[in-house]
Scaffold this motif. Sequence first.
Motif, short mmCIF file in Angstrom:
data_model
loop_
_atom_site.label_atom_id
_atom_site.label_comp_id
_atom_site.label_asym_id
_atom_site.label_seq_id
_atom_site.Cartn_x
_atom_site.Cartn_y
_atom_site.Cartn_z
N TYR A 335 67.04 43.08 54.53
CA TYR A 335 65.75 43.11 55.24
C TYR A 335 65.87 43.83 56.59
O TYR A 335 65.01 44.66 56.95
CB TYR A 335 65.25 41.69 55.49
CG TYR A 335 65.32 40.78 54.29
CD1 TYR A 335 64.58 41.05 53.14
CD2 TYR A 335 66.14 39.66 54.30
CE1 TYR A 335 64.66 40.21 52.03
CE2 TYR A 335 66.23 38.81 53.19
CZ TYR A 335 65.49 39.10 52.07
OH TYR A 335 65.57 38.28 50.98
N ASN A 336 66.92 43.55 57.34
CA ASN A 336 67.07 44.16 58.66
C ASN A 336 67.45 45.62 58.56
O ASN A 336 67.18 46.40 59.48
CB ASN A 336 68.11 43.38 59.48
CG ASN A 336 67.65 41.98 59.81
OD1 ASN A 336 67.15 41.28 58.95
ND2 ASN A 336 67.80 41.56 61.06
N HIS A 337 68.08 45.99 57.46
CA HIS A 337 68.36 47.40 57.19
C HIS A 337 67.04 48.16 57.03
O HIS A 337 66.84 49.23 57.61
CB HIS A 337 69.21 47.50 55.93
CG HIS A 337 69.70 48.87 55.59
ND1 HIS A 337 70.59 49.11 54.56
CD2 HIS A 337 69.41 50.10 56.10
CE1 HIS A 337 70.84 50.40 54.47
NE2 HIS A 337 70.12 51.02 55.39
N GLY A 338 66.15 47.59 56.24
CA GLY A 338 64.84 48.22 56.07
C GLY A 338 64.09 48.33 57.38
O GLY A 338 63.50 49.37 57.69
N ALA A 339 64.12 47.26 58.17
CA ALA A 339 63.41 47.27 59.45
C ALA A 339 63.96 48.36 60.37
O ALA A 339 63.21 48.99 61.12
CB ALA A 339 63.50 45.90 60.11
#
Length: 550
Positions: A335-339
């Motif tokens: 998720y934080n990679h996408g963000a």
Amino acid sequence: MIMTTHIKRTISRLVLIAVTISASTVLVGCLNEDPRDRISADEAYGTADKLLLNTVGTLYNYIGGNADSQGLQGTVRGVYDFNTFTTDEAMIPTRGGDWYDGGFWQSLYKHSWTASDNALYNTWNYLYKVVMMCDQSEKILNERRALLTDAQLNEALAEVRGLRAMYFFYLMDMYGRIPLVTDATTPVDSIRQSERSETFRYIYNELESVAPSLPDVHSNLQNDYYGRFTRPVAYFLLAKLALNAEVYADDDWTDGVRPDGRTIMLDVDGQTMNAWKACQAWCDKITAEGYELESNYAANFAVHNETSRENIFIIPMDKYLYANQFLYLFRSRHYNHGAAIGQDSENGSCATISTVRTYGYGTDSVDKRYAINFYSDTLRVDGKIVKLDDGTPLVYMPLAVKLDLSGDAYEKTAGARMSKYEIDRKAYSDGKLQSNDIVLFRYADVLLMKAEAKVRNGEDGSAELNAVRSRVGMSPRPATLKTILDERLLELMWEGWRRNDLVRFGLFNKAYDQRTPLDNEQTGYTTVFPIPEDAIYHNANLKQNKGYSD
């Protein structure tokens, strides 16, 4: 010109005209069209351009997709997932409350799927929907042949028949014994399953028959045939059929005995040769078409990869023009990679431990393709370390992956994640609408097919194997079946061929990575999927594959 430039460009842009095509519901249970949505036959087929667009052109709307189980790649719970997450290549672990989904993803890895699986039925429906549309297109082209020149008609029929043969290839490969319906007027009560060997011979002969009438064009390039079924595409499938001849000519894959590829005879332009020689001959024809390895492996998967000299067949992608989606990067990253890249993510799919070990991960000789194919270890975006919600660095842990990570310290971070395709930072829909064409067939695969065919025929395939390795700066290896299978994983990771490879090598039903075989799986019954029970419900003539309950 066979078609007007206008019609060819319109078809190549996959424009969908508002016309529906009736099809049998015997094989496809989802084609109940609303008659009010139809236009008259004359409106749909009244001129040469309309006829070609609404028979040939509309078929290309289904190569890719934007819904589950639709399209050959890009979407989920369909052809790609059944050929990837059933293997030693990759898995989607259960991550606490995420990715259990009724046990679906675990069942793929364990091979514990059943005939009642909705995704298997939806995939069957998708593939047969396009087959039936091809049947209907062929029928209409013949009925209205007076609108076309002989050259136009021959090319259009070749394209439709080639596409239909390709869809039969996927059906035969996945389901084994399938109905071989090639006539839109076939009565329901006469539809029967064909033996796999019969379907194999039909597909092979059909592709060889239509190849000379197909345009001799590189359809991955942005020309009038962009994204279409051209002669090199047919050659690729013929090579793939020949390479898998021992599998496809075997009508009982549960008895532990296969025919010998050296005695399976196939025709190549009027010459009869064994399957391994035939595979080499078709590979040579592709080489003669001018394909070559790109100097930069990653260039084949870049944003705007339409200039690749290596890609043979692709799904056209353009975030401004097409509805086709590519969900695999979105599905894999944390998720934080996408963000960090301004997009969303689902934190799911990853490579298995055996895969990263094959790449040499954790040693001082890591394959140079590892950094292209995976996000691994401490993650950086634009040079900056990506942080988790607690402020610590996001570190992907390639060796910590398990099928069920629930409660594990690395529940959300285990596994090397999919990279390979360059991230389109201007993509829409969280990266799913990108401008990287999806690669289906590629010249590196051709070289590896030829290397394997040579070795199986008692010849030396080192030149082809090491051409692929040297392109990425890797040292030569002797060509053996093991080194070739390993190279296919190293080179073709995330491209949807692993199940096909493992079945051919006799390894699909064995223990690998963290998977143990099911009871009775030594028979090989899981090397094909069950005929979906809903398909049998719609057509009582269909019989279940061996090893599965009726």
